[in-house]
Design a protein around this motif. Structure first.
Motif, short mmCIF file in Angstrom:
data_model
loop_
_atom_site.label_atom_id
_atom_site.label_comp_id
_atom_site.label_asym_id
_atom_site.label_seq_id
_atom_site.Cartn_x
_atom_site.Cartn_y
_atom_site.Cartn_z
N PHE A 82 -1.28 43.70 3.29
CA PHE A 82 -0.46 44.91 3.34
C PHE A 82 -1.21 46.07 2.68
O PHE A 82 -1.90 45.88 1.68
N ARG A 83 -1.03 47.26 3.24
CA ARG A 83 -1.62 48.46 2.65
C ARG A 83 -0.75 48.87 1.47
O ARG A 83 0.47 48.96 1.58
N ASP A 84 -1.39 49.11 0.33
CA ASP A 84 -0.67 49.48 -0.89
C ASP A 84 0.20 50.71 -0.74
O ASP A 84 1.34 50.74 -1.20
N GLU A 85 -0.34 51.75 -0.11
CA GLU A 85 0.34 53.05 -0.11
C GLU A 85 1.69 53.06 0.59
O GLU A 85 2.57 53.82 0.22
N ASP A 86 1.87 52.18 1.60
CA ASP A 86 3.14 52.21 2.35
C ASP A 86 3.65 50.83 2.75
O ASP A 86 4.60 50.72 3.52
N ASP A 87 3.04 49.77 2.23
CA ASP A 87 3.44 48.39 2.53
C ASP A 87 3.32 48.01 4.00
O ASP A 87 3.96 47.06 4.46
N ALA A 88 2.49 48.74 4.75
CA ALA A 88 2.29 48.41 6.17
C ALA A 88 1.49 47.12 6.29
O ALA A 88 0.50 46.91 5.59
N LEU A 89 1.93 46.24 7.17
CA LEU A 89 1.20 45.02 7.48
C LEU A 89 -0.02 45.42 8.30
O LEU A 89 0.13 46.02 9.38
N VAL A 90 -1.22 45.11 7.80
CA VAL A 90 -2.45 45.53 8.48
C VAL A 90 -3.25 44.36 9.04
O VAL A 90 -4.16 44.57 9.85
N GLY A 91 -2.96 43.13 8.61
CA GLY A 91 -3.71 41.99 9.09
C GLY A 91 -3.37 40.73 8.32
O GLY A 91 -2.30 40.64 7.70
N GLY A 92 -4.29 39.78 8.36
CA GLY A 92 -4.05 38.52 7.67
C GLY A 92 -5.35 37.84 7.28
O GLY A 92 -6.40 38.12 7.85
N CYS A 93 -5.26 36.96 6.30
CA CYS A 93 -6.38 36.12 5.85
C CYS A 93 -5.85 34.71 5.65
O CYS A 93 -4.71 34.54 5.21
N THR A 94 -6.67 33.74 5.93
CA THR A 94 -6.29 32.35 5.71
C THR A 94 -7.44 31.59 5.07
O THR A 94 -8.58 31.68 5.52
N LEU A 95 -7.14 30.88 4.01
CA LEU A 95 -8.06 29.90 3.44
C LEU A 95 -7.58 28.55 3.98
O LEU A 95 -6.45 28.14 3.71
N SER A 96 -8.40 27.89 4.77
CA SER A 96 -7.99 26.63 5.39
C SER A 96 -9.04 25.56 5.15
O SER A 96 -10.09 25.82 4.56
N ASN A 97 -8.75 24.37 5.64
CA ASN A 97 -9.67 23.23 5.48
C ASN A 97 -10.13 23.09 4.03
O ASN A 97 -11.31 22.87 3.76
N ILE A 98 -9.21 23.21 3.12
CA ILE A 98 -9.56 23.10 1.70
C ILE A 98 -9.98 21.67 1.40
O ILE A 98 -9.28 20.72 1.75
N ARG A 99 -11.14 21.55 0.81
CA ARG A 99 -11.69 20.25 0.46
C ARG A 99 -11.88 20.21 -1.05
O ARG A 99 -12.54 21.06 -1.62
N ARG A 100 -11.30 19.22 -1.66
CA ARG A 100 -11.41 19.03 -3.11
C ARG A 100 -12.49 17.98 -3.39
O ARG A 100 -13.32 17.72 -2.55
N GLY A 101 -12.47 17.40 -4.55
CA GLY A 101 -13.47 16.39 -4.90
C GLY A 101 -14.81 17.05 -5.17
O GLY A 101 -14.88 18.05 -5.88
N VAL A 102 -15.87 16.53 -4.56
CA VAL A 102 -17.21 17.07 -4.84
C VAL A 102 -17.50 18.36 -4.07
O VAL A 102 -18.46 19.05 -4.40
N ALA A 103 -16.70 18.71 -3.08
CA ALA A 103 -16.98 19.89 -2.26
C ALA A 103 -16.38 21.18 -2.85
O ALA A 103 -17.07 22.18 -2.98
#
Length: 191
Positions: A82-103
């Motif tokens: 979201f844009r700070d100045e007016d809360d407009a939705l501008v896009g998206g981000c995703t963190l996926s395929n999270i691997r724990r352990g040694v990675a």
């Protein structure tokens, strides 16, 4: 340092330069549907083939359920930008395929609505998500990939500090065809 904080509505959010990110909610449907539909031609060359009902309320509800399950299970974190100045939705981000352990690794994906592209919002969001991945999720490495001819996406990654590490042939099925991708990564400098 914990970057995820609560805003005035009690929602958890990540602050960036001129933007903030938070998990998608039911109340975001109309804005999400409108921006995705208005950006369909702009986004389809870079994304998996869209379902017939891609921007429908039912599809959105399904996505929300999946996002909630993935976050609960520490598999992925979908965030709207979201844009700070007016809360407009501008896009998206995703963190996926999270691997724990040694990675301790995740894959990063992102998109911008066409009217907001090229204005620095997604670069700011990617920087904030990387800080979140390193400082809050204790990840060591974030990886991303983009098609060689997607110059805008390459610039986002380079400006956010990612280094190109190689090429993956026929890496992802994008818009109905297997496409080569450039592979990028950023490593947590503190370990």
């Amino acid at each position: 340092m914990v970057l995820m904080r609560k805003d005035s509505d009690g929602m958890r959010r990540i602050d960036g330069e001129g933007v903030y990110l938070r998990a998608p909610e039911a109340r975001d449907f109309t804005d999400w549907s409108e921006i995705r539909e208005a950006s369909r031609n702009f986004l389809t060359p870079w994304e998996p083939t869209w379902a017939q009902d891609e921007t429908s309320r039912g599809s959105y509800r399904y996505k929300l359920r999946r996002y909630t399950e993935d976050a609960r299970d520490d598999k992925a974190y979908a965030l709207f930008v979201f844009r700070d100045e007016d809360d407009a939705l501008v896009g998206g981000c995703t963190l996926s395929n999270i691997r724990r352990g040694v990675a301790l690794t995740a894959s990063l994906g992102y998109w911008a609505g066409e009217r907001y592209a090229g204005k620095g919002y997604i670069t700011a969001a990617v920087r904030a998500v990387v800080r979140y991945a390193f400082e809050d999720l204790d990840l060591h490495r974030v990886e991303a990939a983009c098609q060689p001819d997607n110059m805008a996406s390459r610039r986002v990654l380079e400006k956010a500090g990612f280094a190109q590490e190689g090429v993956a042939r026929a890496y992802l099925k994008i818009n109905g065809a297997w496409r080569d991708h450039l592979l990028f990564a950023i490593v947590n400098p503190t370990g």
